[in-house]
Design an enzyme around this catalytic site. Structure first.
Site, short mmCIF file in Angstrom:
data_model
loop_
_atom_site.label_atom_id
_atom_site.label_comp_id
_atom_site.label_asym_id
_atom_site.label_seq_id
_atom_site.Cartn_x
_atom_site.Cartn_y
_atom_site.Cartn_z
N ASP A 416 1.90 0.32 30.58
CA ASP A 416 1.81 -0.95 29.46
C ASP A 416 1.02 -1.01 28.53
O ASP A 416 -0.79 -1.05 29.24
CB ASP A 416 2.89 -2.50 30.17
CG ASP A 416 2.51 -2.83 28.88
OD1 ASP A 416 3.30 -3.35 28.41
OD2 ASP A 416 1.89 -4.21 29.25
N GLU A 469 2.08 3.64 26.32
CA GLU A 469 2.48 2.99 25.26
C GLU A 469 0.95 1.92 24.58
O GLU A 469 0.20 1.94 25.11
CB GLU A 469 2.77 0.81 26.06
CG GLU A 469 3.90 0.23 25.07
CD GLU A 469 3.18 -1.70 25.06
OE1 GLU A 469 3.41 -1.94 24.08
OE2 GLU A 469 2.35 -1.66 26.01
#
Length: 739
Positions: A416, A469
């Site tokens: 993330d 990401e």
């Protein structure tokens, strides 16, 4: 054997006052066994004991008990035994007696190599070394505790077993690595515990949960819990043996992203979280029917605040107790694998929250984080940034990643917020950040960490995926580290998502003037190995659902979303869709609720789910749609400039397999007699028509097939004349060409 009583044996050693008042940095220098010639002097500290006796164990014959002398009101008890004799303690409390081994009778616990590798940031199995480890030492069962706190003056294990009293079980510091250790006999799986830490200046810090804990109390409680060290029982050998082939760039990868607490509320109770066992029973048949190859779980590592959706974790080694035990979680993964469904976890090394029981100023100093807020604070999220330049921190994070992949058989990690890691000025104004050593904005330490992470994972578990990401144009995110890249397997294509959603939200009347928005992604589609993502971030924070962005009346909104999904599944790149979007949920996602399952009674919703299921089936069974997802040779334009009709057409290609022709009509106007060039003559089968009545469409089409004649068009020797349904996509494949 009779031992002469010598008052010198009972002299109080230097430092006793610090010990009894909880200030002692070296409790083993006072407590436990201390040789004085033919006699070992044993000292123990039990403030509340009525009396303590030494039980001297003999190789032959029964044990012999010897009294210990209580030293005034210090809580210290002293006794003597023959040098080298084994012993344990019999403790008499006010209402009970207890026999136990002496925690301070055990020697050094962690090996020198463990300490060395930890300090180097290269210990890949910290989940088996640090934290609470149930084990047997010298025939005595108990739990070994180890925690990193190099700046602490004193660290103690506290829990129900010692009334959360930090004076009872102070730990020993291994100076080489800054790790404190202690073996406490008699403890076992299920014990609650924390660490009490005295900072160097004498302050007692808030009680700390174990950063390496493999289980914890269910939030809002915050204690760590001793977890079993036993291996889980697995039945997924077939999947594990073949999964490499399911995760390579040539494979069809279609991911269903979900937030576990809100995917289904058992019994409709908004206050109840689904268990791992319940999730396996309900999710797996649903995923199988919908045709997704993988599920991606938003973070399940233990986190204190539900509103963070797991993206502010504190227990990077512990599956959240909200849904069951670690064994329950392993059972869920096993069940997915037996159904041939891969499991991806969101994993968050970018930041951590400032809860007082967590990592912040863990031992009284900035340990896991940076001291300077210009390097160490995410103001957007009010969280702290890991100090990636510190070996121990990198090792902590990499060991967490490896544990999920190895111990829990996880198939991939989506890392993330990579963009926030790569840039020192991420979401910061001038003067709020510090340049790197070269004066630039790149976070060189984070780059080195990400490369080390990916190299380690790919070397240790080569068939596991890592997914970034990353929302910027950082070059080489999925390129090998040896070639200067970051080494990820795949990258979320955030640019494609933003541009294509912006386009499809436009009134169809004006879409022809903005084709560049939906086409731009193909300029860089093969610069990385991409996953096309319509994630949770696109259906929250006031953005509404995907359906809510579509223009027009109810039918047109669903038609636009259908053609958009067909565009996505035919576009180069792997696929990801967030829960609820597969049936065109009306409302914005809320972590406190659940998807609008009741709306599946609506034919438009059921039709959307049917379309997504068929798209997944075609994507998996037609090699042309997936085998060259990451290569330019898998895509060829046919029509890319028809701004008048707002029609697009292209071919998806795979060597040795029949091509797939994709035609999109992005307006609500039926286009009759639309000629499209194709490379092969003869009959072309209509594999998919997103306007089919089964999907909630109007049923306009070509009767299931079209004939390609030898009239050249669009640079191809053949062409077919099609009826293009309104706001719809057609997939066609030549008959007899490997279809």
């Amino acid at each position: 054997m009779r031992i002469r009583q010598d008052e010198a044996h009972y002299a109080l050693p230097e430092g006793v006052d610090d010990l009894i008042h909880g200030r002692c940095a070296d409790p083993f220098s006072i407590l436990g066994r201390h040789n004085m010639g033919k006699v070992d002097v044993i000292r123990v500290l039990y403030h509340d004991a009525a009396r303590v006796r030494l039980v001297v164990e003999r190789p032959r014959g029964s044990a012999v008990e010897r009294p210990m002398r209580r030293m005034g009101d210090t809580g210290l008890h002293i006794g003597t035994i023959p040098a080298g004799a084994r012993y344990h303690l019999k403790i008499f409390w006010a209402d009970a007696a207890e026999e136990t081994a002496d925690p301070y009778s055990f020697g050094l616990l962690l090996g020198d190599m463990d300490l060395y590798l930890f300090a180097e940031g290269r210990h890949h199995q910290l989940d088996r070394v640090m934290g609470a480890q149930p084990m047997t030492i010298d025939g005595t069962a108990g739990v070994r505790f180890a925690v990193w706190a190099p700046n602490a003056r004193r660290v103690s294990v506290i829990g129900d077993f010692n009334f959360w009293d930090g004076k009872r079980h102070p730990m020993r510091l291994r100076h080489a690595a800054g790790i404190w250790e202690l073996f406490i006999p008699g403890l076992g799986v299920g014990e609650r515990y924390k660490f009490e830490i005295m900072a160097r200046d004498g302050r007692i810090l808030p009680q700390r949960a174990d950063p390496f804990a493999r289980f914890a109390e269910r939030p809002p409680a915050t204690a760590s819990v001793v977890a079993s060290a036993d291996a889980f029982t697995w039945h997924d050998g077939e999947w594990m043996g073949s999964r490499a082939g399911w995760q390579v760039p040539e494979a069809p990868i279609s991911i269903y992203e979900l937030h576990v607490p809100s995917w289904r509320r058992p019994g409709g109770d908004p206050d109840r979280d689904i268990s791992w066992r319940e999730l396996a029973q309900e999710l797996i048949p649903y995923i199988h029917a919908a045709g997704f190859t993988h599920v991606e779980l938003m973070p399940v590592m233990e986190y204190p605040f539900g509103g963070s959706w797991g993206y502010q974790p504190l227990g990077l080694f512990a599956p959240s107790a909200r849904h069951g035990t670690p064994a329950d979680f392993a059972g869920f993964v096993d069940a997915c694998h037996r159904a041939r469904i891969g499991v991806i976890l969101d994993w968050v090394p970018a930041h951590f929250p400032n809860d007082v029981h967590g990592l912040i100023s863990f031992d009284g100093c900035a340990l896991y984080e940076h001291q300077d807020p210009r390097e160490g604070v995410h103001r957007d999220w009010n969280t702290h940034i890991y100090n990636f330049g510190r070996h121990e921190v990198r090792g902590f994070l990499i060991a967490s990643a490896l544990m999920w992949l190895e111990r829990f058989h996880i198939d991939g990690l989506r890392v993330d917020a990579v963009a926030s890691m790569l840039y020192r000025d991420y979401s910061r104004r001038e003067g709020e950040w510090i340049p790197n050593i070269h004066g630039g904005r790149e976070n060189l330490e984070a780059v080195a960490f990400l490369r080390q992470l990916n190299e380690t994972i790919h070397a240790t578990i080569p068939d596991a995926m890592t997914i970034a990401e990353e929302s910027t144009a950082w070059p080489g995110v999925t390129h090998p580290v040896a070639q200067g890249g970051l080494g990820f397997s795949y990258k979320w294509n955030m640019g494609w998502m933003h541009d294509s959603l912006h386009f499809i939200a436009r009134d169809p009347l004006w879409r022809g003037y903005h084709l560049s928005e939906i086409l731009f992604g193909l300029y860089y589609a093969f610069s990385e190995r991409f996953i096309l993502c319509l994630s949770h971030d696109e259906v929250t924070h006031g953005k509404g659902s995907l359906l809510a962005r579509m223009p027009g009346d109810q039918w047109q909104r669903h038609a636009s979303l259908r053609v958009y999904y067909a565009f996505m599944w035919a576009h180069p790149g792997k696929k990801l869709l967030f829960m609820g979007s597969e049936f065109a949920q009306e409302g914005e996602w809320s972590h406190a609720g659940e998807p609008e399952w009741h709306t599946l009674e609506n034919p438009l919703k059921a039709g959307m789910l049917g379309l997504v299921s068929d798209l997944n089936r075609l994507y998996a069974t037609l090699p042309a749609l997936h085998a060259r997802d990451c290569e330019p040779s898998g895509f060829a334009w046919v029509v890319g400039d028809d701004t008048t009709n707002t029609v697009l057409a292209w071919l998806r290609l795979a060597p040795g397999h029949a091509p797939v022709l994709v035609v999109l009509n992005l307006t609500p106007v039926i286009r009759h007699d639309y000629r499209v060039g194709v490379p092969v003559g003869g009959q072309w089968r209509e594999c998919l028509n997103s306007d089919a009545t089964a999907y909630g469409g109007s049923g306009v089409g070509n009767g299931g097939h079209a004939m390609a004649t030898d009239q050249a068009a669009h640079g191809h020797p053949y062409s077919c004349v099609l009826t293009l349904p309104p706001l719809a996509a057609l997939y066609l494949q030549p008959v007899g060409e490997g279809a």
